[in-house]
Scaffold this motif. Structure first.
Motif, PDB file in Angstrom:
ATOM      1  N   SER A  74       0.819  -1.011  -0.142  1.00 50.64           N
ATOM      2  CA  SER A  74       0.329  -0.207   0.609  1.00 50.64           C
ATOM      3  C   SER A  74       0.654   1.322  -0.226  1.00 50.64           C
ATOM      4  O   SER A  74       0.250   2.823  -0.575  1.00 50.64           O
ATOM      5  N   MET A 113      -6.083  -5.728  -1.263  1.00 52.08           N
ATOM      6  CA  MET A 113      -6.459  -4.619  -1.360  1.00 52.08           C
ATOM      7  C   MET A 113      -7.750  -4.209  -1.949  1.00 52.08           C
ATOM      8  O   MET A 113      -7.741  -4.404  -3.195  1.00 52.08           O
ATOM      9  N   PRO A 114      -7.903  -2.683  -2.205  1.00 54.07           N
ATOM     10  CA  PRO A 114      -8.592  -2.108  -2.948  1.00 54.07           C
ATOM     11  C   PRO A 114      -8.505  -1.555  -3.834  1.00 54.07           C
ATOM     12  O   PRO A 114      -6.972  -1.816  -4.025  1.00 54.07           O
ATOM     13  N   LYS A 118      -7.160   4.012  -1.358  1.00 54.28           N
ATOM     14  CA  LYS A 118      -6.079   3.064  -0.028  1.00 54.28           C
ATOM     15  C   LYS A 118      -6.893   2.566   1.566  1.00 54.28           C
ATOM     16  O   LYS A 118      -7.586   3.852   1.734  1.00 54.28           O
ATOM     17  N   ASP A 119      -6.748   2.006   1.717  1.00 52.35           N
ATOM     18  CA  ASP A 119      -7.772   1.328   3.373  1.00 52.35           C
ATOM     19  C   ASP A 119      -7.012   3.164   4.643  1.00 52.35           C
ATOM     20  O   ASP A 119      -5.787   3.236   4.474  1.00 52.35           O
ATOM     21  N   ASP A 121      -6.866   1.829   7.209  1.00 51.98           N
ATOM     22  CA  ASP A 121      -5.897   2.075   8.147  1.00 51.98           C
ATOM     23  C   ASP A 121      -4.403   2.323   7.354  1.00 51.98           C
ATOM     24  O   ASP A 121      -3.295   2.455   9.358  1.00 51.98           O
TER      25      ASP A 121
END
Length: 140
Positions: A74, A113-114, A118-119, A121
């Motif tokens: 990420s 992962m999206p 971005k997540d 978190d």
């Protein structure tokens, strides 16, 4: 001048003779044994201007990107668009950049992962690089 000083230091007994007797000093200096041929060989000196070889951050720490390591992957993805940063921004070598891209695509296919953002978190993670200041400037 320095060679003469070395020569005189190696042949100290001859210098003492020359200092005591002034006559025939030149003939005594030239009649002494010649220096060894090793002093004429070049000396191996490291280049003081040579730069250390540049390594990307993953090669330096010997990290292999894996699709399950979402936290690492990420870092190489834009938090707003989900776009994968290029080599000129991340500073990765060609091999590691390709591995990171493949791992990100695989993680997105496995839904770890999206794809478009971005997540939340991982938004507070420390930055490996600054996307606003690329390592190599873009040609445009």
């Amino acid at each position: 001048m320095l060679k003469l000083g070395k020569f005189l230091a190696q042949n100290a007994t001859l210098v003492n003779l020359v200092g005591r007797q002034q006559t025939g000093t030149i003939s005594r200096l030239y009649s002494a044994a010649p220096e060894s041929s090793d002093s004429d060989l070049p000396i191996d000196i490291t280049n003081p201007y040579e730069k250390d070889p540049q390594q990307c951050i993953l090669c330096k720490h010997s990290i292999e990107p894996h699709y399950k390591n979402v936290k690492l992957l990420s870092q190489f993805q834009s938090p707003y668009t989900g776009r994968i940063y290029g080599r000129h921004i991340t500073g990765l070598c060609k091999r590691r950049q390709e591995q990171v891209e493949q791992a990100i695509l695989r993680a997105q296919q496995c839904l770890l992962m999206p794809g478009y953002h971005k997540d939340l978190d991982f938004l507070q993670d420390p930055k490996l690089f600054d996307p606003e200041r690329p390592v190599r400037p873009h040609k445009y």
